[in-house]
Write an enzyme that holds these catalytic residues in place. Structure first.
Site, short mmCIF file in Angstrom:
data_model
loop_
_atom_site.label_atom_id
_atom_site.label_comp_id
_atom_site.label_asym_id
_atom_site.label_seq_id
_atom_site.Cartn_x
_atom_site.Cartn_y
_atom_site.Cartn_z
N HIS A 157 48.06 62.22 79.21
CA HIS A 157 47.66 60.91 79.74
C HIS A 157 48.62 59.79 79.31
O HIS A 157 48.20 58.68 79.00
CB HIS A 157 46.23 60.57 79.32
N ARG A 172 49.11 62.95 82.88
CA ARG A 172 47.83 63.43 83.38
C ARG A 172 48.00 63.90 84.81
O ARG A 172 47.53 64.97 85.19
CB ARG A 172 46.77 62.34 83.32
N ASP A 215 41.32 55.82 85.30
CA ASP A 215 40.67 55.67 83.99
C ASP A 215 40.81 54.25 83.45
O ASP A 215 40.08 53.85 82.56
CB ASP A 215 41.26 56.67 82.98
N SER A 269 40.77 68.42 78.98
CA SER A 269 41.71 67.48 79.58
C SER A 269 43.14 67.71 79.09
O SER A 269 44.10 67.47 79.82
CB SER A 269 41.30 66.04 79.27
N GLU A 303 40.09 61.17 65.58
CA GLU A 303 41.55 61.27 65.66
C GLU A 303 42.22 61.18 64.30
O GLU A 303 43.15 61.95 63.99
CB GLU A 303 42.11 60.18 66.58
N ARG A 321 51.11 68.03 81.32
CA ARG A 321 50.10 68.55 80.38
C ARG A 321 49.84 70.04 80.65
O ARG A 321 49.47 70.78 79.74
CB ARG A 321 48.81 67.74 80.47
N PHE A 341 45.31 57.31 72.14
CA PHE A 341 44.66 57.55 70.85
C PHE A 341 45.62 58.17 69.85
O PHE A 341 45.60 57.85 68.66
CB PHE A 341 43.44 58.45 71.03
#
Length: 316
Positions: free
Chosen positions: A114, A172, A122, A42, A63, A15, A88
């Site tokens: 992620h 992530r 998470d 993030s 989204e 990322r 998502f």
């Protein structure tokens, strides 16, 4: 590998590659936009927001609206990157991606952090284990996951300069840097990392490093292995898979459900060719849980030790 050797490995989350490369791309091309879903911190779009605010839109926790806005921008010649979490970006937005992006074949990039088990603590709700499988079933969609920081930057740049809907998946957690910054990558063309004659290993994303370490151990034990980094799950590099089928035995490794991911894609080619054997290592059709990333890999057998064990079992 000793603890000292492990400590010397350079690690960076992919990322971070997105955050760095998208700024450079945005400066070079004013048509590049970032659509944030309220998690820019993030997803590492903070520097883009700071330096290129006129090329950035934050739609909030919405989204589906983000996907629709991106589709609209694409019809005007813009190149939007929708940035959110993989779970998502692939599932919450699935209908909009299918109907508004893939169906009209618009130039929208879904850039998701992620991916896989890397969200670790998470928990299962945030660990995208089915994302690449879902999106590779959409016509016109290209599905990509770089294996380290440098390969991911190169693939992001190529995606920005290539027309069509694309899904880019990032980690992530920090993962080892494998490649030199000058290494070149081509979307749809697997990167051959090692050449061998006894067994073939095909991996992608954060599992390529594990595969590389397993190959080194196998070589020390007299077993010669070919290793491909299959960074593009769709379109799959069929020629690379056929080359592996010529060897006969293939082990696939992925941080994704073994159903409908990289392993399934390779099995489809093997079935159509009517030869070869394939063993899939990946998430064992189960949801994740809250635990360190490395522990989650271990629970699912995505380890150097299991790759070695599986290869030996196939050869025996």
């Amino acid at each position: 590998m000793s603890q000292t050797e492990k400590a010397l490995i350079t690690k960076k989350a992919t990322r971070e590659a997105f955050g760095d490369e998208i700024v450079q791309l945005g400066k070079e091309n004013k048509n590049i936009f970032v659509i944030d879903i309220d998690i820019g911190k993030s997803c590492k779009t903070g520097e883009f927001i700071k330096q290129l605010p006129k090329q950035h839109v934050n739609v909030g926790i919405a989204e589906q609206n983000g996907a629709g806005l991106a589709a609209g921008l694409a019809t005007t010649g813009k190149i939007p990157f929708v940035s959110t979490y993989a779970v998502f970006g692939s599932l919450r937005m699935a209908e909009q991606i299918r109907q508004e992006v893939c169906y009209p074949n618009l130039n929208v990039k879904i850039a998701c952090s992620h991916g896989g088990l890397t969200p670790g603590n998470d928990g299962g709700s945030h660990q995208a284990i089915e994302d690449m499988g879902v999106l590779r079933s959409f016509p016109n969609m290209t599905v990509i996951m770089g294996s380290d920081y440098h390969s991911t930057r190169k693939l992001i740049r190529q995606a920005a300069n290539t027309y069509g809907p694309m899904y880019l998946r990032f980690t992530r957690d920090a993962v080892p840097v494998i490649y030199d910054e000058n290494e070149e990558f081509i979307i749809g063309k697997a990167k051959k990392v090692k050449t061998g004659k006894d067994i073939a290993i095909i991996a992608n994303g954060d599992t390529v490093y594990l595969a590389l370490e397993a190959v080194k151990t196998l070589e020390d034990q007299g077993i010669s292995a070919t290793l491909f980094d299959m960074h593009t799950v769709k379109p799959l590099d069929r020629e690379a898979v056929v080359e592996c089928l010529n060897i006969g035995n293939i082990v696939t490794i992925e941080d994704h459900n073994i159903l409908n991911g990289l392993g399934s894609a390779v099995c489809e080619v093997a079935a159509e060719e009517g030869r070869g054997r394939v063993k899939r290592i990946g998430v064992q059709d189960r949801f994740g849980e809250s635990a360190p990333y490395e522990k989650l890999l271990e629970i699912n057998g995505i380890t150097i030790e299991n790759i070695i064990k599986t290869a030996k079992e196939m050869l025996s």
